[in-house]
Motif scaffolding. Structure first.
Motif, PDB file in Angstrom:
ATOM      1  N   MET A 353       0.766  -1.310   0.007  1.00  0.00           N
ATOM      2  CA  MET A 353      -0.019   0.130  -0.133  1.00  0.00           C
ATOM      3  C   MET A 353       0.918   1.258  -0.214  1.00  0.00           C
ATOM      4  O   MET A 353       0.311   2.229  -0.593  1.00  0.00           O
ATOM      5  N   SER A 354       2.150   1.216   0.677  1.00  0.00           N
ATOM      6  CA  SER A 354       2.980   2.239   0.743  1.00  0.00           C
ATOM      7  C   SER A 354       3.735   2.708  -0.445  1.00  0.00           C
ATOM      8  O   SER A 354       4.596   3.485  -0.563  1.00  0.00           O
ATOM      9  N   GLY A 355       3.642   1.674  -1.472  1.00  0.00           N
ATOM     10  CA  GLY A 355       4.555   2.005  -2.490  1.00  0.00           C
ATOM     11  C   GLY A 355       6.063   1.208  -2.478  1.00  0.00           C
ATOM     12  O   GLY A 355       6.452   0.912  -1.423  1.00  0.00           O
ATOM     13  N   GLY A 356       6.513   1.126  -3.575  1.00  0.00           N
ATOM     14  CA  GLY A 356       8.081   0.846  -3.560  1.00  0.00           C
ATOM     15  C   GLY A 356       8.378  -0.871  -3.600  1.00  0.00           C
ATOM     16  O   GLY A 356       9.445  -1.047  -3.539  1.00  0.00           O
ATOM     17  N   VAL A 357       7.146  -1.505  -3.327  1.00  0.00           N
ATOM     18  CA  VAL A 357       7.244  -2.821  -3.424  1.00  0.00           C
ATOM     19  C   VAL A 357       6.550  -3.631  -4.481  1.00  0.00           C
ATOM     20  O   VAL A 357       5.430  -3.425  -4.651  1.00  0.00           O
ATOM     21  N   GLY A 358       7.004  -4.512  -5.095  1.00  0.00           N
ATOM     22  CA  GLY A 358       6.201  -5.522  -5.917  1.00  0.00           C
ATOM     23  C   GLY A 358       6.882  -5.786  -7.067  1.00  0.00           C
ATOM     24  O   GLY A 358       8.030  -5.271  -7.331  1.00  0.00           O
ATOM     25  N   THR A 359       6.491  -6.975  -7.914  1.00  0.00           N
ATOM     26  CA  THR A 359       7.152  -7.294  -9.138  1.00  0.00           C
ATOM     27  C   THR A 359       6.238  -7.504 -10.300  1.00  0.00           C
ATOM     28  O   THR A 359       4.713  -7.772  -9.873  1.00  0.00           O
ATOM     29  N   VAL A 360       6.417  -7.585 -11.574  1.00  0.00           N
ATOM     30  CA  VAL A 360       5.715  -7.833 -12.490  1.00  0.00           C
ATOM     31  C   VAL A 360       4.995  -9.279 -12.477  1.00  0.00           C
ATOM     32  O   VAL A 360       3.861  -9.274 -12.560  1.00  0.00           O
ATOM     33  N   LEU A 361       6.162 -10.165 -12.206  1.00  0.00           N
ATOM     34  CA  LEU A 361       5.465 -11.533 -12.081  1.00  0.00           C
ATOM     35  C   LEU A 361       4.518 -11.803 -10.833  1.00  0.00           C
ATOM     36  O   LEU A 361       3.456 -12.587 -11.193  1.00  0.00           O
ATOM     37  N   GLY A 362       4.618 -10.942  -9.847  1.00  0.00           N
ATOM     38  CA  GLY A 362       3.779 -11.062  -8.692  1.00  0.00           C
ATOM     39  C   GLY A 362       2.310 -10.446  -9.248  1.00  0.00           C
ATOM     40  O   GLY A 362       1.369 -11.261  -8.747  1.00  0.00           O
ATOM     41  N   ALA A 363       2.139  -9.565 -10.240  1.00  0.00           N
ATOM     42  CA  ALA A 363       0.944  -9.166 -10.704  1.00  0.00           C
ATOM     43  C   ALA A 363       0.422 -10.376 -11.546  1.00  0.00           C
ATOM     44  O   ALA A 363      -1.029 -10.610 -11.117  1.00  0.00           O
ATOM     45  N   VAL A 364       1.159 -11.074 -12.274  1.00  0.00           N
ATOM     46  CA  VAL A 364       0.474 -12.254 -12.967  1.00  0.00           C
ATOM     47  C   VAL A 364       0.029 -13.159 -11.965  1.00  0.00           C
ATOM     48  O   VAL A 364      -0.897 -13.676 -12.215  1.00  0.00           O
ATOM     49  N   ILE A 365       0.616 -13.602 -11.031  1.00  0.00           N
ATOM     50  CA  ILE A 365       0.555 -14.657 -10.060  1.00  0.00           C
ATOM     51  C   ILE A 365      -0.796 -14.217  -9.234  1.00  0.00           C
ATOM     52  O   ILE A 365      -1.702 -14.832  -9.124  1.00  0.00           O
TER      53      ILE A 365
END
Length: 411
Positions: A353-365
């Motif tokens: 929620m605070s930004g700065g964290v995450g991956t494109v693969l994570g969005a697909v998962i």
């Protein structure tokens, strides 16, 4: 006689019990550090196993797996763009309405004005880029919060869709346009029980993925960063190989690779590389992690934010094209709740929620988790009302896990 001591002599090797304890501590530490990265992937595997048993094996039948890809393709496209927006510390509520507006524009161009479908596709992406630039300008250069700007965009594009289509649907579309979402790779080579080209692509993907894992591990070791213990790394590679081979054989035993899956793979590889290795990708992470520090470090925050929303507009337009091609018509109700599905996919996939964290693969998962839940619950006859309740609980659990994980790391 002096006192008897049990201390290990200086320079002597540690006792076996100490070695076991140290190894166990390393494994626990590695598991804790990688829980955020692999936790949702494990959850996806468990959900697949659960519904595979619950549906008596129907979930993983080749035709249903292909249907899963086709049904969720536009949400996965939106999820990739939404993940980047959230990493940058913003949100976009307009993507569903923009996808609907673009699909309506495509329908008007091709059905009413006989525009060639290739030109209509290009113009659709240009419309998406222009819409993203419009919203990005107000957010980046005027300073209006993204929530307000994209909420206004949601109303604007939904109204534009109604103006273009009214209460009618427009179709059908040219065959080439339909194949964007419903086409498959052609069959090549000798006739076998499997789609030969799909097998070759699967083996190439497996080789690329394993080489990338080995290269990343060596790079981390070169810079003296923490890496997985050798045993866990080999187990990870074995699991990756098994998953890729199983998915490849499943597709190859039906009609092969859908065209839209190639599109998704290109987006995943391209945006994954940009976010990991390109300067602009690192700037997006820096901006979402700490905007003030990023500005002091030389990050051009306004330009980066502007580009993030232009990119989101293009991907929303692409999702609208894929959706229209699948329906073979432009419909006024297109895109309803797409933005909520994309946001849920990003957060379930590990965004913060605070930004700065995450991956494109994570969005697909995350998108696949929602897709498997939708498909599995429909197969076992769970009503749409209960489906919404279950998806809401999954989203809440994912965000709750993110908060819990942050507190554990902080402590």
């Amino acid at each position: 006689m002096g006192p008897v001591t049990t201390d290990t002599p200086k320079g002597a090797p540690p006792a076996p019990a100490a070695k076991v304890s140290a190894a166990r501590a390393l494994l626990l530490d590695a598991a804790r550090r990688n829980m955020r990265q692999y936790g949702m992937l494990i959850a996806l595997a468990l959900i697949v196993v659960l519904f595979q048993i619950w549906t008596d094996g129907v979930l993983l039948k080749p035709n249903n797996v292909t249907n899963l890809v086709l049904q969720n393709s536009y949400i996965l496209v939106l999820g990739i763009g939404m993940m980047i927006v959230i990493i940058a510390g913003h949100i976009d509520l307009s993507v569903g309405s923009l996808a609907a507006f673009v699909s309506a524009a495509c329908a008007v161009m091709m059905v009413q004005h006989d525009v060639p479908w290739v030109l209509a596709l290009v113009l659709a992406l240009v419309i998406g880029a222009a819409a993203g630039a419009w919203q990005g300008f107000w957010i980046a250069y005027v300073g209006i919060p993204s929530f307000i700007v994209t909420l206004a965009g949601m109303l604007l594009f939904r109204g534009g869709t109604q103006i273009l289509l009214g209460s009618r649907s427009l179709g059908p579309f040219p065959e080439g346009f339909q194949k964007i979402s419903t086409g498959y790779l052609p069959e090549l080579g000798p006739k076998t029980n499997y789609h030969n080209l799909t097998i070759l692509l699967g083996l190439a993907l497996l080789a690329f993925a394993l080489l990338q894992e080995i290269r990343d591990r060596r790079r981390q070791q070169q810079y003296e960063l923490d890496v997985l213990p050798r045993g866990l790394f080999l187990a990870k590679c074995a699991a990756l190989a098994a998953a890729v081979l199983a998915f490849t054989l499943t597709l190859a035993s039906y009609r092969g690779v859908p065209v839209v899956l190639l599109l998704l793979a290109a987006l995943l590889i391209g945006f994954g590389f940009v976010m990991r290795n390109a300067v602009v990708g690192r700037h997006v992470y820096a901006l979402g992690g700490n905007q003030a520090a990023a500005k002091l470090s030389g990050v051009k925050d306004k330009r980066v934010t502007f580009l993030v929303f232009v990119n989101m507009g293009v991907l929303a337009a692409l999702a609208g094209v894929v959706y229209a091609a699948r329906l073979n018509a432009g419909v006024p109700q297109a895109g309803v709740n797409f933005e909520l599905e994309a946001i849920a996919a990003a957060f379930i996939g590990g965004a913060s929620m605070s930004g700065g964290v995450g991956t494109v693969l994570g969005a697909v998962i995350g998108g696949l988790v929602l897709g498997v839940l939708n498909n599995g619950m429909s197969l076992v006859g769970i009503g749409t009302d209960y489906q919404q309740v279950i998806k809401g609980c999954v989203l809440l659990a994912a965000v709750g896990f993110d908060v819990w994980n942050k507190r554990k790391v902080g402590s």
